[in-house]
Design a protein around this motif. Structure first.
Motif, mmCIF file in Angstrom:
data_model
loop_
_atom_site.group_PDB
_atom_site.id
_atom_site.type_symbol
_atom_site.label_atom_id
_atom_site.label_comp_id
_atom_site.label_asym_id
_atom_site.label_seq_id
_atom_site.Cartn_x
_atom_site.Cartn_y
_atom_site.Cartn_z
ATOM 1 N N ALA A 1 22.544 88.624 34.160
ATOM 2 C CA ALA A 1 23.531 89.420 33.424
ATOM 3 C C ALA A 1 24.501 88.563 32.628
ATOM 4 N N ILE A 2 24.581 87.262 32.912
ATOM 5 C CA ILE A 2 25.548 86.405 32.224
ATOM 6 C C ILE A 2 24.880 85.155 31.642
ATOM 7 N N ARG A 3 23.624 85.280 31.259
ATOM 8 C CA ARG A 3 22.980 84.192 30.534
ATOM 9 C C ARG A 3 23.582 84.041 29.140
ATOM 10 N N LYS A 4 24.101 85.123 28.638
ATOM 11 C CA LYS A 4 24.829 85.132 27.363
ATOM 12 C C LYS A 4 26.205 85.738 27.599
ATOM 13 N N VAL A 5 27.243 85.055 27.149
ATOM 14 C CA VAL A 5 28.596 85.600 27.174
ATOM 15 C C VAL A 5 29.165 85.443 25.773
ATOM 16 N N ASN A 6 29.513 86.546 25.161
ATOM 17 C CA ASN A 6 29.986 86.568 23.766
ATOM 18 C C ASN A 6 28.981 85.923 22.816
ATOM 19 N N GLY A 7 27.698 86.030 23.162
ATOM 20 C CA GLY A 7 26.643 85.481 22.324
ATOM 21 C C GLY A 7 26.313 84.028 22.586
ATOM 22 N N TYR A 8 27.067 83.366 23.440
ATOM 23 C CA TYR A 8 26.843 81.953 23.742
ATOM 24 C C TYR A 8 25.942 81.810 24.975
ATOM 25 N N THR A 9 25.149 80.739 24.976
ATOM 26 C CA THR A 9 24.163 80.523 26.034
ATOM 27 C C THR A 9 24.775 79.787 27.223
ATOM 28 N N LEU A 10 24.403 80.266 28.400
ATOM 29 C CA LEU A 10 24.802 79.608 29.648
ATOM 30 C C LEU A 10 23.590 79.472 30.551
ATOM 31 N N ASN A 11 23.506 78.353 31.247
ATOM 32 C CA ASN A 11 22.488 78.165 32.271
ATOM 33 C C ASN A 11 23.165 77.689 33.549
ATOM 34 N N TYR A 12 22.479 77.889 34.665
ATOM 35 C CA TYR A 12 23.133 77.738 35.959
ATOM 36 C C TYR A 12 22.305 76.923 36.941
ATOM 37 N N VAL A 13 23.003 76.384 37.915
ATOM 38 C CA VAL A 13 22.404 75.790 39.103
ATOM 39 C C VAL A 13 22.779 76.734 40.243
ATOM 40 N N THR A 14 21.786 77.307 40.912
ATOM 41 C CA THR A 14 22.063 78.325 41.934
ATOM 42 C C THR A 14 21.357 77.964 43.228
ATOM 43 N N SER A 15 22.126 77.480 44.184
ATOM 44 C CA SER A 15 21.539 77.137 45.480
ATOM 45 C C SER A 15 21.257 78.405 46.273
ATOM 46 N N PHE A 16 20.160 78.402 46.992
ATOM 47 C CA PHE A 16 19.808 79.536 47.855
ATOM 48 C C PHE A 16 19.332 79.000 49.189
ATOM 49 N N PHE A 17 20.136 79.213 50.216
ATOM 50 C CA PHE A 17 19.744 78.916 51.586
ATOM 51 C C PHE A 17 19.172 80.207 52.178
ATOM 52 N N GLY A 18 17.891 80.228 52.444
ATOM 53 C CA GLY A 18 17.292 81.458 52.923
ATOM 54 C C GLY A 18 15.775 81.364 52.918
ATOM 55 N N PRO A 19 15.111 82.548 53.060
ATOM 56 C CA PRO A 19 15.699 83.884 53.132
ATOM 57 C C PRO A 19 16.282 84.190 54.525
ATOM 58 N N LYS A 20 17.081 85.266 54.573
ATOM 59 C CA LYS A 20 17.636 85.724 55.840
ATOM 60 C C LYS A 20 16.498 85.960 56.839
ATOM 61 N N PRO A 21 16.783 85.682 58.085
ATOM 62 C CA PRO A 21 18.078 85.424 58.717
ATOM 63 C C PRO A 21 18.604 83.998 58.549
ATOM 64 N N TYR A 22 17.890 83.131 57.839
ATOM 65 C CA TYR A 22 18.416 81.803 57.522
ATOM 66 C C TYR A 22 19.511 81.974 56.471
ATOM 67 N N THR A 23 20.652 81.339 56.661
ATOM 68 C CA THR A 23 21.777 81.511 55.746
ATOM 69 C C THR A 23 22.427 80.161 55.434
ATOM 70 N N THR A 24 23.508 80.235 54.674
ATOM 71 C CA THR A 24 24.270 79.033 54.362
ATOM 72 C C THR A 24 24.846 78.401 55.625
ATOM 73 N N GLY A 25 25.079 79.202 56.660
ATOM 74 C CA GLY A 25 25.514 78.615 57.927
ATOM 75 C C GLY A 25 24.530 77.576 58.417
ATOM 76 N N ASP A 26 23.233 77.905 58.352
ATOM 77 C CA ASP A 26 22.200 76.938 58.735
ATOM 78 C C ASP A 26 22.197 75.751 57.771
ATOM 79 N N GLY A 27 22.391 76.053 56.484
ATOM 80 C CA GLY A 27 22.411 74.989 55.481
ATOM 81 C C GLY A 27 23.566 74.027 55.663
ATOM 82 N N ILE A 28 24.739 74.557 55.989
ATOM 83 C CA ILE A 28 25.902 73.696 56.196
ATOM 84 C C ILE A 28 25.713 72.836 57.446
#
Length: 558
Positions: free
Chosen positions: A199-226
């Motif tokens: 939904a936010i790859r474009k903001v006001n017409g400008y391009t954005l890219n992301y780094v998105t960490s995912f610890f999972g899938p559940k029941p594995y969570t960020t708690g396990d990752g930390i």
């Protein structure tokens, strides 16, 4: 003492000035309350006597130094020198082993510091799955600034833009670092890139890219990752002291924070001295009823997802001279387990426990709590749709799960539940509305009447009850019928102690408290709206990783 630990003269930005004027500190609370009371002749306070005064939900007394002692932030009990059985000296001491504390400790260690972490729980603790950052190399600079502006708007323009920019321009590096170091500790983690941020790859017409960490899938969570990240930190030389809750900060006569006194599992006390600084990352206060009643009273009837979040760090920082953001703290409430998370914001018919509509369903789930605050609701509501939903809602934003995939969220369906907490699944299917109401545990006659009235408005293409746009109106007429019973509970509270862009705690005059740094959900300035914005998926953990990473590096290099 390094220059960073001094209280140098600096220009105070508008956000900091607002918090200083309206936030809660030992000086400001007393002076504002006493002045207001004097104006109406309701409060008489003489000399330095500890006489109590009250206002709704708050008792305060004048302390011996003239500051305010508040009932919801009691002064930590003094620890006698004779009760301290050991003194340990490190460069950096981190209080709290969570999504900010563990990155702070590892980052400091990697930058040459000798580091200790004190944690009241028996292990590192965190929650959630996703943490986000911006990929600077493939994003437009104008897009980054556009996203900062959007986050300001989504926070009711009450955030500190300088602190938002600290996340924006450092988060990609920090999240990549967390992924890499957590993998070294054996974590189950991947970089999902820009996928979750469609939904936010474009903001006001400008391009954005992301780094998105995912610890999972559940029941594995960020708690396990930390916990995996903590294993990497231990290999880097970080010393963890579990079941060792911090009791009070150590300050010298000049106010410099020099360490912390903590209680060992055997009840004895240890003094941890920090030659460079103390990083406070002790989490929120959602389980402290008195603090919640004062700062965020509209959460009274909502359940809590976490335990033992009692605001200990707030009390320590407050008594060290820190300032808490004004009343109206940002709260995070959602339910991504009852049904698919990608369908949570879709504007299906929604009803409360009484089987009645209560909102224009185009409102995001993150805001629904504001309509469900009473005890009779307590955050419960149901999304309802019929068997034609895959066609009728095909053009809606979000991702629809077909009936076969919905079975993963249905307690009645046999087989394992993948990527969810099975005890939290709450999606149901029925051949009649009456049967669906029973399964959803809502008022059946009211629900049937609500659906009848709703279908009439759909046919007329006019929502005369809440004004929902015609394109979001689809009928509920063809069995089988589906319902997702969601329950909004408190995940975290996102407001805290006033800090600057170096994460130094600030006092009631806007000056850094030497030696004290605050990160994570204890720190102010990143949010500010009534509700946590779901603008960037995984923003909360991304912020925690980033500021822990930056603070650890900064303090280690002093």
């Amino acid at each position: 003492m390094s220059k960073d630990q001094t209280t140098e003269t600096r220009e105070i930005d508008s956000f900091t000035r607002h918090v200083l004027e309206h936030g809660v500190s030992r000086r400001s609370f007393f002076s504002r309350t006493a002045a207001g009371a004097a104006g109406i002749g309701a409060l008489g306070l003489a000399g330095t006597a500890a006489q109590a005064a009250t206002r709704p939900q708050v008792d305060f007394a004048i302390s011996s130094d003239g500051g305010a002692s508040l009932n919801f932030l009691p002064k930590p009990p003094p620890v006698a020198e004779a009760d301290i059985v050991e003194t340990l000296t490190f460069d950096v001491v981190v209080i709290g082993a969570g999504a900010s504390g563990v990155p702070a400790a590892l980052s400091a260690a990697e930058n040459g510091a000798k580091v200790a972490v004190v944690q009241k729980h028996p292990m590192p603790v965190s929650q959630g799955n996703t943490g986000s950052g911006i990929d600077l190399a493939t994003s437009d600079k104008a897009g980054i600034e556009a996203l900062v502006s959007k986050l300001m708007a989504d926070n009711n323009h009450r955030a500190n833009p300088a602190i938002l920019r600290e996340w924006a321009y450092n988060s990609g590096e920090a999240v990549r670092w967390v992924i890499d170091r957590a993998k070294q500790g054996g974590a189950q983690v991947v970089d999902q890139g820009s996928g979750p941020q469609f939904a936010i790859r474009k903001v006001n017409g400008y391009t954005l890219n992301y780094v998105t960490s995912f610890f999972g899938p559940k029941p594995y969570t960020t708690g396990d990752g930390i916990r995996a990240l903590a294993r990497t930190a231990e290999k880097a030389g970080v010393k963890f002291f579990f079941r060792t809750p911090a009791q009070q900060l150590v300050q010298n006569a000049a106010g410099q924070v020099q360490g912390v006194i903590a209680r060992r599992p055997d009840g004895r006390y240890v003094r941890f001295m920090a030659k460079k600084g103390v990083i406070l990352s002790a989490g929120d206060y959602q389980n402290n009823a008195a603090m919640c009643d004062y700062f965020i009273p509209d959460l009274k009837h909502f359940g809590r997802k976490m335990m033992d979040r009692t605001g200990d760090g707030f009390s320590m920082a407050y008594w060290a001279g820190g300032v808490i953001e004004p009343i109206g703290h940002t709260k995070m409430l959602h339910d991504f387990d009852a049904g698919p998370a990608t369908m949570c914001d879709m504007p299906f018919l929604a009803v409360n426990r009484e089987g009645k509509r209560f909102v224009n369903e185009s409102v995001e789930m993150s805001l629904f709590n504001n309509y469900l605050r009473e005890a009779k609701d307590a955050g419960h509501y149901c999304q309802v749709f019929d068997s034609d939903y895959m066609t009728a809602a095909a053009k809606w934003p979000g991702v629809l799960f077909p009936p076969e995939r919905l079975k993963n969220y249905m307690p009645e369906e046999p087989g394992p539940k993948m990527g969810v907490f099975p005890s939290q699944t709450n999606t149901w299917k029925a051949d009649t509305l009456e049967e669906l109401a029973r399964k959803l545990e809502i008022n059946g006659p009211n629900f049937v009447a609500t659906v009848k009235r709703y279908n009439e408005m759909v046919a007329a293409k006019a929502d005369t009850e809440f004004g929902k746009a015609p394109e979001w109106l689809i009928p509920v007429v063809k069995p089988p019928f589906y319902g997702i019973h969601r329950r909004l509970r408190v995940s975290t509270l996102c407001s805290g102690m006033l800090v600057d862009t170096k994460h130094r705690a600030l006092d009631a005059e806007g000056k850094p408290i030497p030696g004290l740094y605050i990160v994570g959900n204890m720190a102010a300035g990143f949010y500010g709206g009534v509700d946590y914005p779901l603008t960037v998926f995984g923003l909360s953990l991304g912020r925690c990783y980033t500021f822990g990473y930056l603070a650890g590096r900064h303090v280690a290099k002093l």
